[in-house]
Design a protein around this motif. Structure first.
Motif, PDB file in Angstrom:
ATOM      1  N   THR A 159    -100.184 -57.555 -13.488  1.00 49.82           N
ATOM      2  CA  THR A 159     -98.934 -57.506 -14.288  1.00 49.82           C
ATOM      3  C   THR A 159     -98.278 -58.879 -14.373  1.00 49.82           C
ATOM      4  OG1 THR A 159     -97.893 -56.831 -12.207  1.00 49.82           O
ATOM      5  CG2 THR A 159     -98.296 -55.096 -13.858  1.00 49.82           C
ATOM      6  N   THR A 178    -104.249 -62.917 -25.548  1.00 50.69           N
ATOM      7  CA  THR A 178    -102.867 -62.457 -25.615  1.00 50.69           C
ATOM      8  C   THR A 178    -102.008 -63.300 -24.688  1.00 50.69           C
ATOM      9  OG1 THR A 178    -101.354 -60.576 -25.361  1.00 50.69           O
ATOM     10  CG2 THR A 178    -103.128 -60.740 -23.749  1.00 50.69           C
ATOM     11  N   GLY A 180     -98.993 -61.777 -24.155  1.00 50.84           N
ATOM     12  CA  GLY A 180     -97.986 -60.740 -23.934  1.00 50.84           C
ATOM     13  C   GLY A 180     -97.222 -60.372 -25.193  1.00 50.84           C
ATOM     14  N   PHE A 283    -105.138 -56.478 -19.367  1.00 51.65           N
ATOM     15  CA  PHE A 283    -103.937 -57.027 -20.034  1.00 51.65           C
ATOM     16  C   PHE A 283    -104.150 -56.953 -21.554  1.00 51.65           C
ATOM     17  CE2 PHE A 283    -101.232 -61.208 -20.453  1.00 51.65           C
ATOM     18  CZ  PHE A 283    -100.171 -60.485 -20.968  1.00 51.65           C
ATOM     19  N   GLN A 287    -102.139 -54.555 -24.317  1.00 47.46           N
ATOM     20  CA  GLN A 287    -101.406 -55.195 -25.408  1.00 47.46           C
ATOM     21  C   GLN A 287    -101.884 -54.657 -26.767  1.00 47.46           C
ATOM     22  OE1 GLN A 287     -98.996 -57.849 -25.780  1.00 47.46           O
ATOM     23  NE2 GLN A 287     -98.483 -57.073 -23.747  1.00 47.46           N
TER      24      GLN A 287
END
Ligand code: AHG
Ligand code: MN
Ligand code: MN
Ligand code: MN
Length: 332
Positions: A159, A178, A180, A283, A287
């Motif tokens: 995270t 990504t 985020g 992740f 996303q």
């Protein structure tokens, strides 16, 4: 006002990074530079990859890595290229690599970021001209710049990632990443030496009819996994397993599907490594609206305890990963 300006497809990676600069929290350009350094190393590896059949860089080099795997020449070559590019870029204080047993202290006196990398994913496929990839994961350094690198810097939960991505050296070479703020895919045009935005704001279909798993280990799978595979067959899904995680993952991102590397007799915690394979793709998939678990728990919430630790990996379309979890909860 949304800082992400809708850019025409075909925008170069550089312009995209510049235009989306303010998506990177806390970064004042260093993360952008880091992404450029990775993209550059990807160009170099891509070029060497394309010659694998011609110059003597195919095959093994006769050494084992910390995983107990026979290192392929391109494993080591790619590792050198990425470590060199990240070191020269000056943004990184430490690197965790599949091919290096210990953390590489690049320069604890200045770099703001820690990078975990699988320099070449799918090594067994190099000599047979099947797609392979690179996977990377980026964290902010926690301990004060200038002090030695600490465990807290390189054993962070998924995270905490500030960026993650992969390169896929396939029929065309792509960079997908990504920070985020969604997932974007760039296709490399070797004649121009540029990556062009080709897959803007990628989202993975909520459902799919493709499952990727090495069924050769079927007899050592747990009951919940066996039951989920029966379900896939009852639904007449297609089995597609390339042997390169990045290639299976990317196809599932576009078409929908689930990739599973569960606990087996040979690898009781699964084969894939948390820090530089599972966290990065977890992740990215979240996303893109997908899910990633160890069968039950969210991958990004797993607290790492060692550099090369393995974790069972269920990743892909949201409804498929949740369905697999149901079989785990029914049996436990
Ligand atoms: P790597 O080449 O970086 O060691 O990773 C290989 C991984 C993954 O890419 C692939 O899906 C999986 O290993 C294949 O493992 P099996 O041959 O055991 O199925
Ligand atoms: Mn390997
Ligand atoms: Mn790998
Ligand atoms: Mn690898």
């Amino acid at each position: 006002e949304d800082s992400r300006i809708a850019l025409p497809i075909g925008t170069t990676l550089d312009r995209f990074i510049k235009r989306n600069q303010d998506d990177f929290q806390y970064a004042t350009g260093e993360l952008s530079q880091l992404l450029r350094d990775i993209a550059l190393a990807g160009k170099v590896v891509n070029r060497e990859m394309n010659k694998a059949g011609l110059i003597n860089i195919a095959g093994a080099i006769g050494t084992m890595n910390v995983q107990g795997e026979e290192q392929q020449k391109l494993d080591v070559l790619a590792n050198i290229r990425f470590i060199r590019a990240l070191t020269k870029g000056g943004e990184v204080c430490a690197i965790i690599s599949e091919e290096d047993e210990k953390v590489i202290d690049v320069d604890h006196s200045k770099g703001k970021y820690v990078v975990a990398i699988d320099p070449l994913d799918g090594s067994s496929n190099i000599d047979v001209n099947v797609s392979v990839g690179t996977i990377f994961s980026v964290y902010r350094r926690i301990s004060p710049i200038g002090s030695p690198i600490q465990k807290e810097d390189y054993l962070q939960k998924g995270t905490e990632q500030v960026a993650a991505g992969y390169l896929l050296y396939g029929s065309s070479t792509m960079l997908v990443y990504t920070t985020g703020a969604g997932v974007n895919g760039f296709t490399y045009e070797p004649s121009l030496g540029e990556y062009f935005l080709s897959h803007q704001n990628m989202t993975i279909p909520k459902d799919g009819k493709i499952y990727s798993i090495n069924e050769g280990s079927l007899f050592s799978f747990s009951e919940p996994v066996k039951r989920y595979l029966e379900y896939c067959r009852e639904e007449t899904y297609s089995g597609r397993y390339i042997g390169s995680l990045v290639a299976d993952f990317h196809r599932n991102m576009l078409k929908g599907g689930i990739y599973i590397y569960p606990s087996t007799a040979k690898n009781p915690n699964g084969k894939l490594r948390l820090l530089y394979e599972c966290n990065a793709l977890a992740f990215i998939v979240e996303q893109a609206g997908g899910k990633a678990t160890d069968g039950i728990n969210r991958i990004l919430d797993v607290k790492p305890t060692s550099l090369h630790q393995r974790v069972p990996f269920f990743v892909g379309s949201k409804n498929m990963v949740e369905k697999a979890k149901v079989f785990h909860e029914m049996i436990h």
